[in-house]
Design an enzyme around this catalytic site. Sequence first.
Site, mmCIF file in Angstrom:
data_model
loop_
_atom_site.group_PDB
_atom_site.id
_atom_site.type_symbol
_atom_site.label_atom_id
_atom_site.label_comp_id
_atom_site.label_asym_id
_atom_site.label_seq_id
_atom_site.Cartn_x
_atom_site.Cartn_y
_atom_site.Cartn_z
ATOM 1 N N SER A 163 4.796 -2.182 3.485
ATOM 2 C CA SER A 163 5.061 -1.239 3.670
ATOM 3 C C SER A 163 5.538 -1.245 5.548
ATOM 4 O O SER A 163 6.862 -1.949 5.572
ATOM 5 C CB SER A 163 3.238 -1.935 4.282
ATOM 6 O OG SER A 163 3.649 -1.694 5.963
ATOM 7 N N LYS A 164 5.508 -0.001 5.874
ATOM 8 C CA LYS A 164 6.131 -0.002 6.954
ATOM 9 C C LYS A 164 6.371 -0.897 8.337
ATOM 10 O O LYS A 164 7.344 -1.547 8.646
ATOM 11 C CB LYS A 164 6.398 1.941 7.372
ATOM 12 C CG LYS A 164 7.353 1.984 8.362
ATOM 13 C CD LYS A 164 9.041 2.316 8.119
ATOM 14 C CE LYS A 164 9.738 3.414 8.860
ATOM 15 N NZ LYS A 164 11.141 3.014 9.036
ATOM 16 N N ARG A 165 5.286 -1.411 8.365
ATOM 17 C CA ARG A 165 4.941 -1.897 9.137
ATOM 18 C C ARG A 165 5.394 -3.502 9.151
ATOM 19 O O ARG A 165 5.720 -3.670 10.604
ATOM 20 C CB ARG A 165 3.273 -2.816 9.260
ATOM 21 C CG ARG A 165 2.830 -2.311 10.633
ATOM 22 C CD ARG A 165 1.700 -2.174 10.720
ATOM 23 N NE ARG A 165 0.900 -2.178 9.358
ATOM 24 C CZ ARG A 165 -0.662 -3.032 9.360
ATOM 25 N NH1 ARG A 165 -0.435 -4.525 9.978
ATOM 26 N NH2 ARG A 165 -0.498 -2.193 7.567
#
Length: 488
Positions: A252-254
């Site tokens: 995830s980019k998060r």
Amino acid sequence: MNVRTRFAPSPTGYLHLGGLRTALYTWLFARKNEGKFILRIEDTDQEREVEGAVELIYKSMHEAGLDYDEGPDVGGNFGPYIQTQRRDLYLPYAMELVEKGAAYPCFCTKEELQERRDAATKDGGQWKYDKHCLNIPREEALRRMQAGEPFVIRQNVPTTGTASFDDALYGHVEAPCDTLDDNVLIKQDGLPTYNFANVIDDHLMGITHVMRGTEYLSSTPKYNLLYEAFGWDKPTYIHLSPVMKDSTRKLSKRYGDPSFEDLLAQGYVKDAIINFIALLGWCPDVKTYGEKEFFTMDELVEAFDLSGLSKSPAIFNTEKLIWFNHEYISRMPVEEYQKMATPWFDQVLGGKNMDYAMLSSLMHTRTEIFSRVPDQIRFLAELPEYDIAIYTHKKMKTDAAVSLKALELALPALEALEDFSEENVKTVLMDLAAKNEMKNGQIMWPVRIAISGLASTPGGATEIAYLLGKEETLRRMRLGIEMLKKSV
Ligand code: GLU
């Protein structure tokens, strides 16, 4: 059958690697079957839209080599391919479902819904829409809609029985209807939700095979109820296992995991990324391909088969990606290497007039990721501080005294050399060793240390000397002599 597949990203940011893999598999499947691959932008959730994300999708698809036969920027007979540009076509389909009793308008306000949700969940219960507005007689509902009262349209999921579908990978997937919510199909702003638009557009665009992440596995039975209500043929569904960072969480980019664009910017090679991503959850037929790991795009098209897809989550192993990247870099022609490496060389050597062709031949097989190149060659721009202990090398039979002698012999010999080519530097140093009854290493090692400040370098003394040029080589050797004199 004329295969038609689509990649349908929402423009909410960068193309993450799970998305890239979905796009790749969908593309491969279309190409393998000589079908069409379509790009559709799913932007009906306008609050999540990120500015510039649509252009970035085009760019990433282009960079990844995933050309599409139809799409917003290439046209096609089934457009528009951006959902907000199709906004007016969804409501009539929703009204058709209303007519059929498979959907109904809902006038509940946010406040009313909140109140009933709070009451239902107060004691830990679950909330799903209570079909409150299903009881409004159709005539009255239509009148209220026409009078301009805000409404949404909800799917009327049966309260008994099951909804199901057959997935090409996961097999029969079933959900009891009483667990399914009456999802909103058309929002108050007139736009469809994903839940509705994906069904309408897959049908209108003639999509035969839908590939997407397993996060849609549980809602697909509900989409099938819509297909059934319309009496439409269903596409073949192929849900793809998630790409995980590790055994506990999705990539995830998060959490700072890289996007495709990030990897390119970090100096990964496109073909290496694609090869690596292709094997994340898919495996070519062992009988035909054995242990083969390296695949060009054309070979992937040839080898791609749904039977090679895995249901287990795929773990994104960065070390493995680096390994692939290193292999791809090592295998590319040195001219191509130089072209790709030049901006990275320039970062530290810009303006130094260094022979990049020679530097490329030294760095070519030593480059794992291009972004690591500047640190690996920084010693050429600036002599690092070093400990004179590295002059001492058992195998080379050098210590501080031998090194001092070597440098004191080599300095005048190189000073006298006019044409400072690699060949000439080598001849001079080898001659010195022979004349003074020293081993080659007893000259080469000290010179290399003096001019690089490093015990391990790309290339040896003669290549580095040539790259640095006469003046800088001599300057560094004089510094070495000074340092060694203080210690012996
Ligand atoms: N717009 C959805 C997403 O970005 C696509 C899901 C689908 O392919 O149906 O996740």
